[in-house]
Design a protein around this motif. Structure first.
Motif, PDB file in Angstrom:
ATOM      1  N   LEU A 145       0.895  -1.047   0.227  1.00 23.76           N
ATOM      2  CA  LEU A 145       0.048   0.335  -0.229  1.00 23.76           C
ATOM      3  C   LEU A 145       0.627   1.171  -0.192  1.00 23.76           C
ATOM      4  CD1 LEU A 145      -2.422  -1.059   2.866  1.00 23.76           C
ATOM      5  CD2 LEU A 145      -2.659  -0.906  -0.002  1.00 23.76           C
ATOM      6  N   GLU A 146       0.459   2.498  -1.063  1.00 23.04           N
ATOM      7  CA  GLU A 146       0.946   3.726  -0.710  1.00 23.04           C
ATOM      8  C   GLU A 146       0.421   4.248  -0.272  1.00 23.04           C
ATOM      9  OE1 GLU A 146       2.789   7.392  -3.041  1.00 23.04           O
ATOM     10  OE2 GLU A 146       2.269   5.340  -4.251  1.00 23.04           O
ATOM     11  N   THR A 147       0.493   5.320   0.966  1.00 21.37           N
ATOM     12  CA  THR A 147      -0.538   6.710   1.333  1.00 21.37           C
ATOM     13  C   THR A 147      -0.467   7.631   0.256  1.00 21.37           C
ATOM     14  OG1 THR A 147       0.379   5.901   3.538  1.00 21.37           O
ATOM     15  CG2 THR A 147      -0.855   8.042   3.474  1.00 21.37           C
ATOM     16  N   VAL A 148      -1.688   8.262  -0.211  1.00 15.65           N
ATOM     17  CA  VAL A 148      -2.250   8.774  -1.294  1.00 15.65           C
ATOM     18  C   VAL A 148      -2.455  10.056  -0.011  1.00 15.65           C
ATOM     19  CG1 VAL A 148      -3.320   9.687  -2.719  1.00 15.65           C
ATOM     20  CG2 VAL A 148      -3.008   6.975  -2.811  1.00 15.65           C
ATOM     21  N   ALA A 149      -3.452  10.005   1.148  1.00  4.93           N
ATOM     22  CA  ALA A 149      -4.106  10.817   1.533  1.00  4.93           C
ATOM     23  C   ALA A 149      -4.266  10.456   3.236  1.00  4.93           C
ATOM     24  CB  ALA A 149      -5.282  11.722   0.863  1.00  4.93           C
ATOM     25  N   ARG A 150      -3.444  11.118   4.179  1.00  7.30           N
ATOM     26  CA  ARG A 150      -3.823  10.369   5.609  1.00  7.30           C
ATOM     27  C   ARG A 150      -4.718  12.709   6.177  1.00  7.30           C
ATOM     28  NH1 ARG A 150       0.071   8.000   7.196  1.00  7.30           N
ATOM     29  NH2 ARG A 150      -0.819   6.179   7.201  1.00  7.30           N
ATOM     30  N   VAL A 151      -6.269  12.391   6.519  1.00  6.34           N
ATOM     31  CA  VAL A 151      -6.524  13.507   6.480  1.00  6.34           C
ATOM     32  C   VAL A 151      -7.783  13.794   7.953  1.00  6.34           C
ATOM     33  CG1 VAL A 151      -8.026  15.677   5.777  1.00  6.34           C
ATOM     34  CG2 VAL A 151      -7.054  13.588   4.094  1.00  6.34           C
ATOM     35  N   ASN A 152      -7.206  14.697   8.242  1.00  5.37           N
ATOM     36  CA  ASN A 152      -7.939  15.205   9.796  1.00  5.37           C
ATOM     37  C   ASN A 152      -8.862  16.297   9.641  1.00  5.37           C
ATOM     38  OD1 ASN A 152      -9.004  15.068  12.687  1.00  5.37           O
ATOM     39  ND2 ASN A 152      -6.404  16.879  13.754  1.00  5.37           N
ATOM     40  N   MET A 153     -10.063  15.497   9.464  1.00  8.49           N
ATOM     41  CA  MET A 153     -11.312  15.717   9.048  1.00  8.49           C
ATOM     42  C   MET A 153     -11.759  17.120  10.465  1.00  8.49           C
ATOM     43  SD  MET A 153     -11.785  14.188   6.723  1.00  8.49           S
ATOM     44  CE  MET A 153     -12.450  14.301   4.763  1.00  8.49           C
ATOM     45  N   GLY A 154     -12.069  18.918   9.777  1.00 11.84           N
ATOM     46  CA  GLY A 154     -11.884  19.658  10.981  1.00 11.84           C
ATOM     47  C   GLY A 154     -11.437  19.992  12.046  1.00 11.84           C
ATOM     48  N   GLY A 155     -10.087  19.502  11.888  1.00 12.07           N
ATOM     49  CA  GLY A 155      -8.703  19.832  13.548  1.00 12.07           C
ATOM     50  C   GLY A 155      -7.877  19.750  12.590  1.00 12.07           C
ATOM     51  N   PRO A 156      -6.447  19.826  13.454  1.00  7.22           N
ATOM     52  CA  PRO A 156      -5.377  20.510  12.913  1.00  7.22           C
ATOM     53  C   PRO A 156      -4.253  19.231  12.554  1.00  7.22           C
ATOM     54  CG  PRO A 156      -5.593  20.222  15.507  1.00  7.22           C
ATOM     55  CD  PRO A 156      -6.960  20.188  15.327  1.00  7.22           C
ATOM     56  N   LEU A 157      -3.248  19.911  11.647  1.00  2.00           N
ATOM     57  CA  LEU A 157      -2.400  18.672  11.715  1.00  2.00           C
ATOM     58  C   LEU A 157      -1.810  18.180  12.690  1.00  2.00           C
ATOM     59  CD1 LEU A 157      -0.129  17.966   9.425  1.00  2.00           C
ATOM     60  CD2 LEU A 157       1.678  19.676  10.171  1.00  2.00           C
ATOM     61  N   VAL A 158      -1.846  16.234  12.331  1.00  2.00           N
ATOM     62  CA  VAL A 158      -0.858  16.022  13.982  1.00  2.00           C
ATOM     63  C   VAL A 158      -0.024  15.323  12.480  1.00  2.00           C
ATOM     64  CG1 VAL A 158      -1.898  13.764  15.095  1.00  2.00           C
ATOM     65  CG2 VAL A 158      -3.682  15.482  13.961  1.00  2.00           C
ATOM     66  N   SER A 159       0.841  15.692  13.642  1.00  2.00           N
ATOM     67  CA  SER A 159       2.481  15.322  12.592  1.00  2.00           C
ATOM     68  C   SER A 159       3.321  14.128  13.512  1.00  2.00           C
ATOM     69  CB  SER A 159       3.100  16.205  13.173  1.00  2.00           C
ATOM     70  OG  SER A 159       3.580  16.294  14.643  1.00  2.00           O
ATOM     71  N   LEU A 160       4.079  12.966  12.937  1.00  2.00           N
ATOM     72  CA  LEU A 160       4.443  12.193  13.394  1.00  2.00           C
ATOM     73  C   LEU A 160       4.766  12.034  15.208  1.00  2.00           C
ATOM     74  CD1 LEU A 160       7.930  12.072  13.627  1.00  2.00           C
ATOM     75  CD2 LEU A 160       7.656  12.407  11.219  1.00  2.00           C
ATOM     76  N   VAL A 161       5.155  13.402  15.114  1.00  6.08           N
ATOM     77  CA  VAL A 161       5.258  13.169  17.088  1.00  6.08           C
ATOM     78  C   VAL A 161       4.158  13.020  17.694  1.00  6.08           C
ATOM     79  CG1 VAL A 161       6.190  14.675  18.851  1.00  6.08           C
ATOM     80  CG2 VAL A 161       7.316  15.204  16.896  1.00  6.08           C
ATOM     81  N   ASN A 162       2.872  13.213  17.679  1.00  6.27           N
ATOM     82  CA  ASN A 162       1.965  13.145  17.868  1.00  6.27           C
ATOM     83  C   ASN A 162       0.837  11.880  18.181  1.00  6.27           C
ATOM     84  OD1 ASN A 162       1.884  16.253  17.125  1.00  6.27           O
ATOM     85  ND2 ASN A 162       1.667  15.914  20.077  1.00  6.27           N
ATOM     86  N   ASP A 163       1.640  10.981  16.987  1.00  3.65           N
ATOM     87  CA  ASP A 163       0.656   9.562  16.457  1.00  3.65           C
ATOM     88  C   ASP A 163       1.854   8.681  17.448  1.00  3.65           C
ATOM     89  OD1 ASP A 163      -1.758   8.768  14.447  1.00  3.65           O
ATOM     90  OD2 ASP A 163      -0.100   7.299  14.114  1.00  3.65           O
ATOM     91  N   THR A 164       0.852   7.074  17.622  1.00  2.00           N
ATOM     92  CA  THR A 164       1.406   6.514  17.836  1.00  2.00           C
ATOM     93  C   THR A 164       2.133   5.516  17.036  1.00  2.00           C
ATOM     94  OG1 THR A 164      -0.267   4.967  17.758  1.00  2.00           O
ATOM     95  CG2 THR A 164      -0.787   5.943  20.043  1.00  2.00           C
ATOM     96  N   LEU A 165       1.722   6.129  16.093  1.00  3.97           N
ATOM     97  CA  LEU A 165       2.623   4.992  14.445  1.00  3.97           C
ATOM     98  C   LEU A 165       3.599   6.382  14.238  1.00  3.97           C
ATOM     99  CD1 LEU A 165      -0.276   2.418  13.922  1.00  3.97           C
ATOM    100  CD2 LEU A 165       1.382   2.044  15.652  1.00  3.97           C
ATOM    101  N   GLY A 166       3.265   7.417  14.534  1.00  2.00           N
ATOM    102  CA  GLY A 166       4.285   7.653  13.555  1.00  2.00           C
ATOM    103  C   GLY A 166       3.747   8.160  12.567  1.00  2.00           C
ATOM    104  N   ARG A 167       2.736   8.648  12.184  1.00  2.00           N
ATOM    105  CA  ARG A 167       1.711   8.957  11.354  1.00  2.00           C
ATOM    106  C   ARG A 167       1.415  10.597  10.990  1.00  2.00           C
ATOM    107  NH1 ARG A 167      -2.514   4.414  11.488  1.00  2.00           N
ATOM    108  NH2 ARG A 167      -2.489   6.166  14.028  1.00  2.00           N
ATOM    109  N   THR A 168       1.932  11.013  10.016  1.00  2.00           N
ATOM    110  CA  THR A 168       1.435  12.475   9.326  1.00  2.00           C
ATOM    111  C   THR A 168      -0.309  12.767   8.873  1.00  2.00           C
ATOM    112  OG1 THR A 168       2.995  13.519   9.232  1.00  2.00           O
ATOM    113  CG2 THR A 168       1.604  14.835   8.296  1.00  2.00           C
ATOM    114  N   TRP A 169      -1.582  13.292   9.735  1.00  2.99           N
ATOM    115  CA  TRP A 169      -2.916  14.049   9.337  1.00  2.99           C
ATOM    116  C   TRP A 169      -2.112  14.908   8.823  1.00  2.99           C
ATOM    117  CZ3 TRP A 169      -6.442   9.598  10.144  1.00  2.99           C
ATOM    118  CH2 TRP A 169      -5.739   9.133  10.940  1.00  2.99           C
ATOM    119  N   VAL A 170      -3.055  15.532   7.805  1.00  5.31           N
ATOM    120  CA  VAL A 170      -3.279  16.702   7.559  1.00  5.31           C
ATOM    121  C   VAL A 170      -4.738  17.804   7.595  1.00  5.31           C
ATOM    122  CG1 VAL A 170      -1.134  16.843   6.101  1.00  5.31           C
ATOM    123  CG2 VAL A 170      -3.726  15.928   4.757  1.00  5.31           C
TER     124      VAL A 170
END
Length: 843
Positions: free
Chosen positions: A217-242
């Protein structure tokens, strides 16, 4: 934690406030880490750097100290003070890079097999004589192509999820010719086993999808609806949510809501590994205001690569409702309604603010955009809908690629293998002799294959024997192929015809696979449909297509020229249709606009083909996937029905229906068939009725971007038809060009086709009769026609038809037409005798 604080207070221990705060934060951080996933394999590399770098709670090891992972022809470490990147903690990863001038590989020892993240960090800059802005390269994970001829233009992170089964994971960088490759930072990290389960759903056609756990799988989009940027620092699996603001198509239709503290994860369901609390605690919802009659969809748009399937993960957490079972709404992917009347709290045992997610797999994408929509359901007391998070992941194709086609490079032998090479070199003279012999054997075999490719070998269909009557490639006289015969074509002949399936010759993508334009040895232009092993349409559809088209020959059915089943391939070869699909001439392309007469003639041709299927054999054949994309047009715009992979033999004489699983395309599906799973010819009639309105209005049958009352074309058009105002929704390009009587007849025909119950719908023969009548009304006014000012009921036949039905069927001709012309009704002049469209015995 609470017990620790109470103990400190009750013990009346005097502490330094600063020291207490530091200790408290440390314990809190440890507690958070314990709740998060602890990966068994974790490799974080700061490429091109001589020092380690800590980002959040992750330490990226310097590339020099991690050289044990690396096999490279040249050691080039680049360093630059980058001030052009937006300052952030993780941007420091882009300040150094390792440059590769030849094939290079990283090898990581994997302690536990399973799914792993691969994250590649890129940012181009110039170092000495190396300009990374002009770099072009490919990246491979084992045999999977991750990137092909890739040229990063700015700071970017490519994230992949691959299933590792061997003891080592090898990531290979291969520069393009006269170019270089580079990498700024690299991550290989274990993924929780339950993050990607094998229980996704297909929606077109509906059904389960199996084999997801083995997909790359390749991540095309990972989106946080209605919220701020969630960086790899704040995600238990090191993901980024835009944030989702850049993807909303109409931002004024949406509003945000947030209640992060209310989120509580269920037992055995979604967890913080699925998505963090900051994602589930925010959402984008309908901006309904105080209007209880609000009726619109909120839609997000994304760019995707055609030719791939995509995993869509939708995250929900009801922080909107004040009570359970309060909110019901619809969810769409593209033009498909994937979750009708979705009630979030019913999926979480009535609990609010409880995370829940759904996984869907798309069909092969044939366009470069994908939309996700939410909108109100008629069942809801108040119009509202929400979405908390979204993930879109590209799935590898049949060539095990997530990008274009690239060849994994070969590496020179290492010193450790030198002894083996020396030992093998003793047998070089013998090996050379064997190679020469094998070369001649291979050459002779290839010559035989090429000779063999010039003759098609007949197959046996339905147990009947057939004999070669002529060679399509021979220079002798061609002999027409009987309707009980199909031909096997050698794979090498199809490779030659399509220039080895050159992507530049690809003319379309469908549920079965990709279609290529080809030219056979004798100059015949063909359409070559190559099955995709990952497609849900497999061997059963392949056989069905061959069996169906081998028995039928009709000028309004696309002809099957041959097939190939060598080398685990499933390839179908058809006559080439110069003007593509009817859908492509109605909307979504730059094809010339069709006039009303042309549209009527196309509908008539398609109706002839379907009528022949329903009445042209001992048992009727039900197409089961009638839609504008399956009606093809030749160079003269003559319509031919195509794609018989879902076709089904109709009921016996003493039966009313065939019981079978529901298959077809959303928007065209017969609702009675969908409800009862009872298939009849009238299911095709319903689908054809939708096509008629599609032809008239020139818009998609499902369009979630429109107001709710317009989303479903059939429902919308029927409302206007019943009001007698169908002219209000016709294609603007036809404005003033349709005669009212012709439009009235056409609308009545479509309306009858869309009757709720099959028994109330006309036969395809009756549909055909009325379409021909609509064409006559368009071409000229028929004076003194008793039906000219009537509201015709389909099936009410003129006296001419009654006379035709009394013709003696023992005769070899009917009303001056040969009997063969009755079987192939496309040769009959429909403007002369309407009744000749229908075999009386079929009626």
């Amino acid at each position: 934690m609470k017990a620790f604080i109470r103990h400190m207070i009750s013990s009346n221990i005097r502490v330094n406030p600063s020291a207490f705060l530091t200790t408290f934060l440390l314990i809190l951080n440890l507690a958070c880490c314990q709740r998060g996933f602890d990966p068994i394999d974790r490799y974080y590399i700061n490429c091109g750097s001589s020092t380690d770098l800590t980002v959040g709670n992750i330490t990226y090891v310097a590339d020099r100290s991690s050289s044990r992972f690396l096999t490279t022809p040249q050691d080039i470490l680049a360093d630059s003070n980058l001030n052009s990147i937006t300052p952030s903690e993780d941007s420091r990863l882009f300040r150094t890079a390792r440059i590769f001038t030849g094939p290079t590989r990283y090898t990581f020892s994997i302690q536990q097999g399973g799914r792993h993240w691969i994250r590649l960090h890129f940012y181009p800059f110039t170092y000495q004589n190396y300009d990374m802005n002009s770099a072009s390269f490919s990246v491979f994970s084992q045999q999977t192509t991750l990137l092909s001829e890739f040229s990063p233009r700015n700071a970017s992170v490519k994230e992949y999820s691959v299933n590792v089964t061997s003891g080592d994971l090898v990531i290979t960088f291969s520069p393009s010719t006269n170019s270089l490759a580079y990498i700024n930072a690299l991550e290989v990290v274990s993924v929780p086993d339950d993050l990607i389960a094998d229980d996704a759903s297909l929606f077109n056609p509906p059904g389960p999808f199996n084999g997801l756990v083995t997909q790359a799988l390749e991540t095309v989009a990972r989106v946080n609806m209605g919220g701020p940027l969630v960086s790899l620092v704040n995600d238990t699996l090191g993901r980024t949510w835009v944030p989702d603001s850049n993807f909303l198509l109409q931002q004024n239709l949406a509003t945000n809501e947030s209640n992060v503290p209310a989120v509580h994860y269920p037992q055995g369901g979604a967890s913080s590994n699925t998505a963090p609390q900051t994602v589930y605690g925010t959402c984008t919802k309908m901006n309904s205001g105080n209007d209880p009659n609000s009726n619109f969809n909120v839609t997000w748009g994304f760019n995707v690569d055609p030719g791939f399937q995509y995993l869509i993960r939708l995250h929900f957490c009801d922080i909107v409702s004040t009570a359970a079972n309060q909110l019901v709404f619809n969810v769409y992917i593209g033009s498909s309604l994937v979750a009708p009347d979705f009630e979030p709290s019913s999926r979480t045992s009535g609990h609010l603010a409880t995370p829940y997610f759904m996984d869907f797999v798309t069909p092969l994408m044939d366009q470069n955009n994908l939309s996700i929509s939410i909108g109100p359901s008629p069942r809801s007391s108040y119009p509202d809908a929400f979405l908390n998070g979204l993930e879109i992941m590209k799935m590898n194709n049949s060539r095990d690629s997530l990008a274009g086609s690239s060849v994994l490079p070969r590496f020179p032998a290492s010193k450790k293998n030198l002894g083996m090479i020396v030992g093998l070199s003793v047998g070089v003279p013998v090996a050379l002799i064997l190679i020469v012999l094998l070369f001649f054997i291979h050459k002779r075999r290839k010559q035989r294959l090429l000779a063999h490719s010039k003759t098609w070998v007949p197959i046996y269909v339905n147990g009947g024997a057939s004999h070669t009557q002529g060679s399509k490639y021979s220079t002798g006289t061609n002999v027409s192929v009987g309707s009980n015969m199909s031909y096997r074509i050698p794979f090498v002949a199809l490779q030659e015809a399509t220039n080895n399936f050159d992507e530049n010759l690809a003319i379309g993508i469908g549920g079965f696979g990709k279609v290529y334009k080809g030219v056979l040895h004798d100059g015949t232009v063909v359409a070559v449909k190559r099955g995709n092993p990952k497609s849900q349409q497999g061997l059963a559809e392949f056989r069905t297509e061959i069996e169906m088209l081998s028995q039928f020959r009709h000028r309004h059915l696309v002809s099957l020229i041959g097939y190939c089943d060598e080398k685990n391939e499933m390839i179908l070869v058809y006559e080439y249709m110069e003007n593509g699909t009817l859908k492509g001439h109605l909307y979504g392309s730059d094809n010339p606009c069709l006039g009303w007469k042309e549209r009527l003639e196309i509908c008539i041709g398609a109706a002839r083909g379907l009528h022949y299927l329903h009445t042209g054999d001992s048992k009727p054949v039900i197409h089961r996937d009638v839609k504008s994309a399956n009606i093809l047009l030749d160079e003269n715009l003559m319509a031919k029905v195509a794609d018989f992979g879902l076709s089904k033999t109709g009921p016996e004489v003493d039966q009313t229906h065939v019981s079978t699983a529901v298959k077809g395309s959303f928007g065209y599906l017969d609702p009675e068939y969908f409800r009862r799973q009872q298939l009849t010819e009238k299911s095709d009639v319903y689908s054809f009725g939708v096509v008629l309105f599609e032809v008239l209005c020139a818009r998609p049958v499902i369009d979630p971007s429109l107001p709710r009352e317009m989303v479903n074309l059939a429902e919308w058009a029927m409302r206007w038809q019943k009001k007698g105002q169908l002219d209000q929704i016709t294609d603007p390009k036809l404005s003033g060009k349709i005669k009212p009587d012709s439009l009235r007849k056409f609308g009545e025909t479509a309306e009858k086709c869309l009757a709720d119950f099959g028994v109330d719908r006309p036969s395809m023969g009756d549909v055909l009769w009325n379409l021909e009548y609509a064409l006559q009304l368009q071409e000229a006014v028929v004076h003194n026609d008793p039906e000219e000012n009537s509201t015709n009921v389909i099936g009410q036949l003129s006296p001419q038809v009654a006379e035709f039905n009394n013709v003696d069927h023992t005769s070899n001709s009917v009303a001056g037409f040969e009997e063969s012309s009755v079987d192939d009704l496309s040769g009959v002049s429909m403007s002369r005798v309407f009744s000749q469209l229908v075999k009386s015995e079929g009626r």
